[in-house]
Structures are given as C-alpha cells and as structure tokens.
Design a protein around this motif. Sequence first.
Motif, PDB file in Angstrom:
ATOM      1  N   ASP A   1      -9.574  -1.386   0.160  1.00  0.00           N
ATOM      2  CA  ASP A   1      -8.363  -2.155  -0.130  1.00  0.00           C
ATOM      3  C   ASP A   1      -7.368  -2.059   1.029  1.00  0.00           C
ATOM      4  O   ASP A   1      -6.726  -3.051   1.402  1.00  0.00           O
ATOM      5  CB  ASP A   1      -7.755  -1.612  -1.436  1.00  0.00           C
ATOM      6  CG  ASP A   1      -6.475  -2.324  -1.825  1.00  0.00           C
ATOM      7  OD1 ASP A   1      -6.486  -3.562  -1.904  1.00  0.00           O
ATOM      8  OD2 ASP A   1      -5.465  -1.635  -2.050  1.00  0.00           O
TER       9      ASP A   1
ATOM     10  N   LYS B   1       0.868  -1.195   0.000  1.00  0.00           N
ATOM     11  CA  LYS B   1       0.000   0.000   0.000  1.00  0.00           C
ATOM     12  C   LYS B   1       0.894   1.230   0.000  1.00  0.00           C
ATOM     13  O   LYS B   1       1.532   1.567   1.001  1.00  0.00           O
ATOM     14  CB  LYS B   1      -0.915   0.023   1.246  1.00  0.00           C
ATOM     15  CG  LYS B   1      -1.807  -1.191   1.442  1.00  0.00           C
ATOM     16  CD  LYS B   1      -2.820  -1.405   0.327  1.00  0.00           C
ATOM     17  CE  LYS B   1      -2.424  -2.626  -0.460  1.00  0.00           C
ATOM     18  NZ  LYS B   1      -3.487  -3.283  -1.186  1.00  0.00           N
TER      19      LYS B   1
ATOM     20  N   ASP C   1      -9.317 -10.496  -0.591  1.00  0.00           N
ATOM     21  CA  ASP C   1      -8.493  -9.847  -1.610  1.00  0.00           C
ATOM     22  C   ASP C   1      -9.334  -9.277  -2.755  1.00  0.00           C
ATOM     23  O   ASP C   1      -9.037  -8.206  -3.282  1.00  0.00           O
ATOM     24  CB  ASP C   1      -7.501 -10.858  -2.217  1.00  0.00           C
ATOM     25  CG  ASP C   1      -6.262 -11.041  -1.352  1.00  0.00           C
ATOM     26  OD1 ASP C   1      -5.917 -10.107  -0.606  1.00  0.00           O
ATOM     27  OD2 ASP C   1      -5.651 -12.117  -1.425  1.00  0.00           O
TER      28      ASP C   1
ATOM     29  N   ASP D   1     -12.555  -6.588  -0.919  1.00  0.00           N
ATOM     30  CA  ASP D   1     -12.339  -5.436  -0.028  1.00  0.00           C
ATOM     31  C   ASP D   1     -12.616  -4.113  -0.746  1.00  0.00           C
ATOM     32  O   ASP D   1     -13.321  -3.244  -0.218  1.00  0.00           O
ATOM     33  CB  ASP D   1     -10.926  -5.468   0.594  1.00  0.00           C
ATOM     34  CG  ASP D   1      -9.777  -5.685  -0.393  1.00  0.00           C
ATOM     35  OD1 ASP D   1     -10.004  -5.615  -1.616  1.00  0.00           O
ATOM     36  OD2 ASP D   1      -8.644  -5.919   0.079  1.00  0.00           O
TER      37      ASP D   1
END
Length: 179
Positions: free
Chosen positions: A106, A50, A128, A131
């Motif tokens: 996410d 991220k 996965d 989200d």
Amino acid sequence: MNLLFELILGFWVIIPAYAANGFAPLARGKRRIDFGKKFFDGRDILGAGKTWEGLALALFAGTLFGMLEVYLYPTLNPIALEAGFSLHKLSPVSVFFVALGAMVGDMIGSFIKRRLGLERGAPAPLLDQLDFVFGAFLFASFFLPLTPLSVILFLIITPFVHYLASYIGHKLGVKKVPW
Ligand code: CTP
Ligand code: MG
C-alpha cells in the motif's frame, strides 16, 4: 485443482491483508509515515494518507484476524480435507507478515502515485486496489506454498471487493473518497 478450492485457499491467505487494509482508515491517523517530508521531485514521499496510527491499527487488526484463522484451523482443515484439499497452516508470524506485506504494498502504491504527480486520494485504477494484494501475496510466498491460480483469482476479484468496501466506507464517513 478445483477453481473453488483455489478461491478458498487465496481467501484463507489474504484475510489478514483485507483486514489490515480495511482497518487502516479507522485509525483516523495524523502522524505521517513520511514525516511530511518531500522527495527529490518536490512532492510528498508518501502523503498524508499513510500514517503510523493507520499502520499500527492495520497490523494489529490483520494479525488478530489471522490469529482467528490459526485458532479455527483445527476445525476447518478437516472439512477441507474431506472436500479434497488442504488449508495452509498459518502461524501468528506468517499472518503478521501477510498484514505487513499488505501495508508495504500500500505504501509502495502511494509512493508510485506521488511520483506520478497524483495527489493523496486521487484515483489510480488497479494500483489503488491491487498494491496491498501484491504486497500481501509476495510476503505470504516467503512462508506459504501459494498456487499461481489462487493469487491470480484474487488479483481479479479484489478490485470489485475493494470498490464495494470503499463505497461502504465512504458512506460511513471513514473514507474521504469512494475509492
Ligand atoms: N491509512 C493510514 N495509514 C496507512 C494506510 C492507510 O492512515 N498506513 C488511512 C488513511 O486515512 C487513508 C485511508 O487509510 O486515507 C485509505 O488508504 P488509501 O486508500 O491507501 O489512501 P488514500 O487516502 O487514497 O491515499 P493514496 O493516494 O496515497 O493512496
Ligand atoms: Mg492506496
């Protein structure tokens, strides 16, 4: 309402989220959103997957695709009306928030994975894939009158689309793992 209409309405709303989620890896970001910090459990807060660059490109791409929808609305909605349903009237602000919702979802997904002790990129089936869809529809619901069926249809379809897209992304070398 017709199942096909519900499908189209869900797609109309989720396009900026799909674009955001799809473009994030292309940034090849390095600057971590969690600044490399650990949570109380000693694990990464979000992890190296991220990044600020990924987030920025995702919001930009998501909003751009959404703006295209805003632009196409006057052409497409009469066709929808002819068929017997009406497209949501989007705005630059609402499509930005759909993209933002996708990225928040996410990040929450990654946060949960780290708390479960899963490494960055480790598969978490359904989480996965869904989200970002949850986040996107949640944020969209603040702006648009979503029907439950259009949301449910996309919760069912997205894992398949996501798997296919990730597989292609992996083959193209923009995604480390094929999920
Ligand atoms: N990405 C990014 N910044 C974000 C979101 C995504 O840079 N805010 C990029 C990362 O390169 C990431 C890729 O997009 O690896 C795919 O995202 P995702 O599948 O959610 O990340 P994973 O690497 O699988 O990590 P996680 O285990 O946290 O889901
Ligand atoms: Mg993820």
